[in-house]
Design an enzyme around this catalytic site. Structure first.
Site, PDB file in Angstrom:
ATOM      1  N   SER A 100       0.786  -1.236   0.000  1.00 15.25           N
ATOM      2  CA  SER A 100       0.000   0.000   0.000  1.00 15.25           C
ATOM      3  C   SER A 100       0.813   1.278   0.000  1.00 15.25           C
ATOM      4  O   SER A 100       0.551   2.211   0.752  1.00 15.25           O
ATOM      5  CB  SER A 100      -0.960   0.020   1.197  1.00 15.25           C
ATOM      6  N   SER A 142       0.567   3.368  -2.366  1.00 16.84           N
ATOM      7  CA  SER A 142      -0.345   4.396  -2.883  1.00 16.84           C
ATOM      8  C   SER A 142      -1.167   5.011  -1.758  1.00 16.84           C
ATOM      9  O   SER A 142      -1.359   6.237  -1.702  1.00 16.84           O
ATOM     10  CB  SER A 142      -1.261   3.820  -3.963  1.00 16.84           C
ATOM     11  N   ASP A 157      -6.875   0.098   3.095  1.00 16.28           N
ATOM     12  CA  ASP A 157      -5.497   0.581   3.027  1.00 16.28           C
ATOM     13  C   ASP A 157      -5.369   1.976   3.616  1.00 16.28           C
ATOM     14  O   ASP A 157      -4.466   2.264   4.412  1.00 16.28           O
ATOM     15  CB  ASP A 157      -5.008   0.587   1.580  1.00 16.28           C
TER      16      ASP A 157
END
Length: 373
Positions: free
Chosen positions: A119, A121, A165
């Site tokens: 994760s 991003s 996330d």
């Protein structure tokens, strides 16, 4: 601080604020978040650090230490490409929500292993969202920032991810996993002191790059939505009689439903075991999760399967793929005294397949997004 120095060199002034947000590893609860289900991630010690200053116009200038070059100038919604869409998408989402966010100069630096399903991003989005929240005095709570970051990824980047996330990145707590009900958005920290039980969580980065925005992730989500519609429920979270549901479904919809419903049960069981102080007992549930992801959800790959099988063979109490799948990382719950044996078993198995040696990482549960300067 490296990112602060790079910011000043690029923009000729110090940054107003610097925020860090972590990546995450998911202990269990995969592909359940966008089905209104349960997840149990924890925040990693690696993440993205974002240095920002306000501007007096609506322009956003972006600099990444992982993509050297001059700052990228974004004057409008159509100007961003690649990694810059994740950053500008947060600005866009805040503006769409009516928050008075204008321009910013931004520099980012990250150390989350890229392409490993950990994760990066979300860490990028949440670090920028947190900094903008302070810069513009928005007064938003961490969960609000997670939701705006998710909106950026869903509606601007075009990746239909769930909330897990971003929530783990914004709300993580040191020494704990985060139980998240993705329907109510209720959260609670769950103690995760593996060391006290003589255990380590080993992350196995296969080195296989996955690109979830290529359609496979979206296809799985459509399968779930279609199955829920055929069953007459809002989401697969609402399936209470699994046997009856499976008798009315066929093909991919049947398989996806079986995974989501049983995975939710596994999350609740793991939470119960952790709260009871017996983390050594969760291994069988990790194994079952992997088999379900491999066979019912079909998001594993050869490298992940070999890593999981070799880890258990080497002495892990349980192992599974983690993240969206199609590559990325696996996790293994390993007695501290078996770490070397597990690494050796996986390395040997990879060599037998003529694959590059995977990277092994160990990471305790860490804090969520925080101001660092």
């Amino acid at each position: 601080m490296r990112v602060a120095d790079a910011f000043e060199a690029a923009y000729g002034r110090p940054a107003d604020v610097v925020w860090h947000a972590p990546g995450r590893v998911n202990l269990i609860g995969e592909h359940t978040d966008y089905n209104d289900g349960f997840v149990l991630p924890y925040a990693l010690p690696w993440g993205v650090t974002a240095a920002l200053s306000r501007r007096d116009d609506d322009t956003v200038r972006l600099l990444s230490l992982q993509n050297p070059g001059d700052p990228v100038v974004i004057a409008g919604d159509d100007d961003s490409t690649g990694w810059t869409r994740y950053v500008y998408g947060v600005v866009w989402a805040m503006r769409q929500a009516g928050h008075p966010v204008r321009g910013a100069d931004v520099a980012v630096d990250g150390d989350v292993p890229r392409g490993a399903g950990l994760s990066s991003s979300a860490a990028l989005e949440v670090s920028v969202a947190s900094a903008l929240n302070e810069l513009y005095g928005l007064g938003l709570a961490p969960l609000d920032l997670a939701l705006l970051s998710q909106k950026a990824e869903n509606d601007f980047v075009g990746m239909p991810c769930g909330i897990m996330d971003q929530a783990a990145s914004a709300l993580g707590r040191e020494g704990h996993a985060l139980f998240l009900d993705c329907r109510s958005l209720g959260t609670r920290p769950v103690p995760l002191d593996l060391a006290a039980a003589g255990l380590e969580l080993l992350i196995i980065d296969t080195g296989v790059h996955h690109e979830l925005a290529d359609g496979q992730y979206a296809r799985r989500r459509r399968d779930c939505e279609n199955a829920a519609r055929h069953l007459g429920v809002k989401s697969l979270r609402d399936v209470t009689d699994l046997a009856s549901a499976l008798s009315t479904l066929t093909g991919d919809e049947r398989a996806r439903t079986q995974h989501v419903v049983t995975e939710n049960h596994r999350v609740e069981a793991v939470v119960g075991l952790l709260r009871a102080g017996v983390p050594e007992e969760i291994g069988a549930l990790l194994n079952a999760s992997h088999l379900s992801l491999r066979d019912q959800y079909e998001v594993s790959c050869a490298e992940l399967d070999v890593a999981v099988e070799a880890a258990v063979r080497g002495g892990a109490r349980g192992a599974r793929m983690t993240g969206g799948g199609f590559g990325g990382s696996a996790i293994a719950l390993v007695p501290a005294g078996r770490l070397d044996a597990v690494r050796a078993e996986i390395t040997t198995a990879y060599a037998a397949n003529s694959w590059a040696e995977p990277r092994f990482l160990q990471a305790p549960p860490s804090a969520g997004a925080r101001r660092v300067a």
